[in-house]
Write a protein that holds these residues in place. Sequence first.
Motif, mmCIF file in Angstrom:
data_model
loop_
_atom_site.group_PDB
_atom_site.id
_atom_site.type_symbol
_atom_site.label_atom_id
_atom_site.label_comp_id
_atom_site.label_asym_id
_atom_site.label_seq_id
_atom_site.Cartn_x
_atom_site.Cartn_y
_atom_site.Cartn_z
ATOM 1 N N PRO A 111 0.839 -1.203 0.000
ATOM 2 C CA PRO A 111 0.000 0.000 0.000
ATOM 3 C C PRO A 111 0.872 1.251 0.000
ATOM 4 N N ILE A 112 0.438 2.267 -0.733
ATOM 5 C CA ILE A 112 1.174 3.532 -0.806
ATOM 6 C C ILE A 112 0.196 4.692 -0.687
ATOM 7 N N GLU A 113 0.724 5.851 -0.384
ATOM 8 C CA GLU A 113 -0.043 7.088 -0.370
ATOM 9 C C GLU A 113 0.356 7.882 -1.606
ATOM 10 N N VAL A 114 -0.635 8.368 -2.350
ATOM 11 C CA VAL A 114 -0.373 9.029 -3.634
ATOM 12 C C VAL A 114 -1.036 10.403 -3.657
ATOM 13 N N TRP A 115 -0.314 11.384 -4.188
ATOM 14 C CA TRP A 115 -0.857 12.718 -4.429
ATOM 15 C C TRP A 115 -1.096 12.863 -5.924
ATOM 16 N N ILE A 116 -2.252 13.419 -6.261
ATOM 17 C CA ILE A 116 -2.685 13.554 -7.656
ATOM 18 C C ILE A 116 -2.586 15.019 -8.089
ATOM 19 N N ARG A 117 -2.144 15.233 -9.325
ATOM 20 C CA ARG A 117 -2.163 16.554 -9.949
ATOM 21 C C ARG A 117 -2.587 16.359 -11.401
ATOM 22 N N ASP A 118 -3.573 17.125 -11.837
ATOM 23 C CA ASP A 118 -4.077 17.032 -13.222
ATOM 24 C C ASP A 118 -4.522 15.615 -13.564
ATOM 25 N N ASP A 119 -5.233 14.972 -12.648
ATOM 26 C CA ASP A 119 -5.803 13.622 -12.843
ATOM 27 C C ASP A 119 -4.761 12.524 -13.036
ATOM 28 N N ARG A 120 -3.545 12.730 -12.549
ATOM 29 C CA ARG A 120 -2.518 11.691 -12.634
ATOM 30 C C ARG A 120 -1.629 11.776 -11.400
ATOM 31 N N PRO A 121 -1.005 10.671 -11.040
ATOM 32 C CA PRO A 121 -0.149 10.705 -9.850
ATOM 33 C C PRO A 121 1.039 11.647 -10.043
ATOM 34 N N ALA A 122 1.330 12.439 -9.007
ATOM 35 C CA ALA A 122 2.441 13.397 -9.062
ATOM 36 C C ALA A 122 3.573 12.989 -8.123
ATOM 37 N N GLN A 123 3.218 12.349 -7.007
ATOM 38 C CA GLN A 123 4.228 11.850 -6.073
ATOM 39 C C GLN A 123 3.579 10.786 -5.194
ATOM 40 N N PHE A 124 4.426 9.962 -4.576
ATOM 41 C CA PHE A 124 3.917 8.924 -3.687
ATOM 42 C C PHE A 124 4.924 8.644 -2.581
ATOM 43 N N VAL A 125 4.394 8.081 -1.498
ATOM 44 C CA VAL A 125 5.236 7.672 -0.378
ATOM 45 C C VAL A 125 5.209 6.156 -0.325
ATOM 46 N N TRP A 126 6.401 5.575 -0.335
ATOM 47 C CA TRP A 126 6.555 4.124 -0.241
ATOM 48 C C TRP A 126 7.692 3.844 0.734
ATOM 49 N N ARG A 127 7.406 3.043 1.718
ATOM 50 C CA ARG A 127 8.390 2.675 2.735
ATOM 51 C C ARG A 127 9.069 3.907 3.341
ATOM 52 N N ASP A 128 8.227 4.882 3.703
ATOM 53 C CA ASP A 128 8.662 6.115 4.375
ATOM 54 C C ASP A 128 9.565 7.012 3.521
ATOM 55 N N ARG A 129 9.532 6.834 2.203
ATOM 56 C CA ARG A 129 10.297 7.710 1.300
ATOM 57 C C ARG A 129 9.339 8.386 0.334
ATOM 58 N N LEU A 130 9.591 9.654 0.080
ATOM 59 C CA LEU A 130 8.788 10.407 -0.873
ATOM 60 C C LEU A 130 9.422 10.302 -2.258
ATOM 61 N N TYR A 131 8.619 9.908 -3.241
ATOM 62 C CA TYR A 131 9.065 9.783 -4.631
ATOM 63 C C TYR A 131 8.333 10.811 -5.479
ATOM 64 N N ALA A 132 9.070 11.602 -6.222
ATOM 65 C CA ALA A 132 8.491 12.561 -7.167
ATOM 66 C C ALA A 132 8.426 11.902 -8.540
ATOM 67 N N ILE A 133 7.251 11.917 -9.130
ATOM 68 C CA ILE A 133 7.078 11.296 -10.447
ATOM 69 C C ILE A 133 7.568 12.265 -11.511
ATOM 70 N N ARG A 134 8.535 11.798 -12.287
ATOM 71 C CA ARG A 134 9.148 12.625 -13.335
ATOM 72 C C ARG A 134 8.456 12.450 -14.675
ATOM 73 N N GLN A 135 7.967 11.228 -14.922
ATOM 74 C CA GLN A 135 7.350 10.952 -16.224
ATOM 75 C C GLN A 135 6.382 9.780 -16.080
ATOM 76 N N VAL A 136 5.225 9.899 -16.743
ATOM 77 C CA VAL A 136 4.292 8.777 -16.865
ATOM 78 C C VAL A 136 4.658 8.056 -18.150
ATOM 79 N N GLN A 137 5.055 6.798 -18.037
ATOM 80 C CA GLN A 137 5.452 6.025 -19.212
ATOM 81 C C GLN A 137 4.278 5.317 -19.866
ATOM 82 N N ASP A 138 3.296 4.917 -19.041
ATOM 83 C CA ASP A 138 2.142 4.203 -19.578
ATOM 84 C C ASP A 138 1.000 4.320 -18.581
ATOM 85 N N HIS A 139 -0.223 4.206 -19.095
ATOM 86 C CA HIS A 139 -1.411 4.237 -18.249
ATOM 87 C C HIS A 139 -2.474 3.376 -18.912
#
Length: 88
Positions: free
Chosen positions: A8-36
Amino acid sequence: MSRLYGDPIEVWIRDDRPAQFVWRDRLYAIRQVQDHWVVAREWWKTSDTDPGERRFWRVEAGATTGVGTYELRFDTASGGWLLLRAWD
Protein backbone atom coordinates in the motif's frame (compact mmCIF):
# COMPACT_ATOMS: atom_id res chain seq x y z
CA MET A 1 15.03 -6.88 -13.51
CA SER A 2 11.71 -6.16 -11.79
CA ARG A 3 10.48 -7.05 -8.33
CA LEU A 4 6.86 -7.62 -7.27
CA TYR A 5 5.62 -5.92 -4.09
CA GLY A 6 1.88 -5.20 -3.71
CA ASP A 7 2.58 -2.65 -0.95
CA PRO A 8 0.00 0.00 0.00
CA ILE A 9 1.17 3.53 -0.81
CA GLU A 10 -0.04 7.09 -0.37
CA VAL A 11 -0.37 9.03 -3.63
CA TRP A 12 -0.86 12.72 -4.43
CA ILE A 13 -2.69 13.55 -7.66
CA ARG A 14 -2.16 16.55 -9.95
CA ASP A 15 -4.08 17.03 -13.22
CA ASP A 16 -5.80 13.62 -12.84
CA ARG A 17 -2.52 11.69 -12.63
CA PRO A 18 -0.15 10.70 -9.85
CA ALA A 19 2.44 13.40 -9.06
CA GLN A 20 4.23 11.85 -6.07
CA PHE A 21 3.92 8.92 -3.69
CA VAL A 22 5.24 7.67 -0.38
CA TRP A 23 6.56 4.12 -0.24
CA ARG A 24 8.39 2.67 2.74
CA ASP A 25 8.66 6.11 4.38
CA ARG A 26 10.30 7.71 1.30
CA LEU A 27 8.79 10.41 -0.87
CA TYR A 28 9.07 9.78 -4.63
CA ALA A 29 8.49 12.56 -7.17
CA ILE A 30 7.08 11.30 -10.45
CA ARG A 31 9.15 12.63 -13.34
CA GLN A 32 7.35 10.95 -16.22
CA VAL A 33 4.29 8.78 -16.86
CA GLN A 34 5.45 6.02 -19.21
CA ASP A 35 2.14 4.20 -19.58
CA HIS A 36 -1.41 4.24 -18.25
CA TRP A 37 -4.20 1.69 -18.68
CA VAL A 38 -7.54 0.77 -17.12
CA VAL A 39 -8.96 -2.69 -16.45
CA ALA A 40 -12.62 -3.27 -15.56
CA ARG A 41 -13.01 -5.57 -12.59
CA GLU A 42 -14.97 -8.76 -13.21
CA TRP A 43 -18.37 -8.12 -11.67
CA TRP A 44 -19.12 -11.82 -11.27
CA LYS A 45 -16.11 -12.24 -8.94
CA THR A 46 -17.19 -9.51 -6.50
CA SER A 47 -20.11 -9.04 -4.16
CA ASP A 48 -20.39 -5.31 -4.94
CA THR A 49 -23.04 -3.94 -7.25
CA ASP A 50 -20.37 -1.60 -8.69
CA PRO A 51 -17.13 -3.57 -8.94
CA GLY A 52 -15.25 -0.51 -10.19
CA GLU A 53 -12.08 -0.64 -12.17
CA ARG A 54 -8.35 -0.77 -11.64
CA ARG A 55 -6.20 2.02 -13.03
CA PHE A 56 -2.53 1.26 -13.64
CA TRP A 57 0.33 3.73 -14.06
CA ARG A 58 3.91 2.93 -15.04
CA VAL A 59 6.02 5.87 -13.95
CA GLU A 60 9.60 7.04 -13.68
CA ALA A 61 10.09 8.45 -10.20
CA GLY A 62 12.94 9.59 -8.03
CA ALA A 63 13.79 9.80 -4.35
CA THR A 64 17.03 10.72 -2.62
CA THR A 65 18.32 7.24 -3.48
CA GLY A 66 17.98 7.69 -7.26
CA VAL A 67 15.51 7.19 -10.11
CA GLY A 68 13.58 4.04 -10.95
CA THR A 69 10.52 2.74 -12.76
CA TYR A 70 7.44 1.82 -10.74
CA GLU A 71 4.01 0.37 -11.47
CA LEU A 72 1.19 1.84 -9.39
CA ARG A 73 -2.43 0.66 -9.18
CA PHE A 74 -5.53 2.52 -8.04
CA ASP A 75 -8.65 0.49 -7.23
CA THR A 76 -11.76 2.64 -7.70
CA ALA A 77 -13.95 0.31 -5.58
CA SER A 78 -11.74 0.49 -2.48
CA GLY A 79 -10.08 3.86 -3.17
CA GLY A 80 -6.70 2.33 -2.35
CA TRP A 81 -3.31 2.56 -4.07
CA LEU A 82 -0.66 -0.17 -4.33
CA LEU A 83 2.90 -0.21 -5.57
CA LEU A 84 2.89 -3.42 -7.60
CA ARG A 85 6.31 -3.56 -9.20
CA ALA A 86 9.66 -1.79 -9.27
CA TRP A 87 12.49 -1.98 -11.79
CA ASP A 88 16.13 -1.37 -10.94
